[in-house]
Write a protein that holds these residues in place. Structure first.
Motif: not given
Length: 210
Positions: A12-26
């Motif tokens: 879910p996008v609301d799990e992004a950190n304060e800077e807006g980074l949500l996920a890595v990889g893929g």
């Protein structure tokens, strides 16, 4: 931090950190990219980084009907200095967006892998380019991902004054006529704000996507 696997899913996008980074990889497959944009997520990284996925809050957007055209720009438009084409040289627009120097930036986030990924989206009719010509010379343009109701702008370039601004204005005018909801500009810049873009909350942005 959420690490993506081969499974075609994002947190879910609301799990992004304060800077807006949500996920890595893929990966940068057309299917994952399209899911990302439909979910309010975009990739942004450089050659020395793994793939980073972002969903910032607030989000910079433009309502197509709110485009601001200065008096000097109206004069440029009336002069017929530029002409506009669409999807005639997508790869060239990508190359210029990745190579034209930008004030305050060292290098580019449009890596070779990113170029290949967006070319595949273009071949599916999802990624589109707007090209600005002065005579027979390509002098500016932009590209982005067209979701059919929202246009997700990715990058612009200018080789001569006002060329990318001309492309952006023409994009907004066309999307207003087609009754698109918004143009996604991702992150705030003074240049975009001067053209009428504004920040809204991530929650508001996701509502447009739904």
């Amino acid at each position: 931090m959420y690490f993506l696997t081969d499974e075609l899913v994002f947190p879910p996008v609301d799990e992004a950190n304060e800077e807006g980074l949500l996920a890595v990889g893929g990966d940068l497959s057309p299917e994952r990219l399209l899911l990302a944009y439909q979910s309010g997520i975009f990739p942004w990284f450089d050659n020395d980084s793994i793939i980073l996925w972002w969903s910032p809050d607030p989000r910079m957007i433009l309502y197509p009907g709110h485009i601001k055209i200065s008096k000097s720009m109206k004069k440029v438009i009336r002069s017929n200095q530029f002409r506009l084409t669409k999807n005639t040289c997508f790869k060239e627009v990508l190359e210029y967006c990745s190579s034209v120097p930008r004030e305050g930036q060292d290098g580019t986030w449009i890596t070779d892998d990113m170029k290949n990924a967006y070319v595949k989206l273009h071949e599916r009719g999802i990624a589109k380019s707007y090209e600005v010509w002065e005579g027979d010379t390509l002098v500016g343009g932009l590209y982005g991902v067209d979701l059919g109701y929202i246009f997700c702008g990715e990058s612009m370039f200018s080789l001569t004054a006002n060329a990318s601004k001309f492309a952006f204005i023409k994009l907004a005018e066309e999307l207003k006529a087609k009754e698109y909801h918004i143009i996604d500009c991702q992150l705030h810049t003074d240049h975009l704000e001067s053209l009428g873009a504004q920040e809204i909350s991530r929650q508001e942005f996701v509502k447009f996507l739904q």
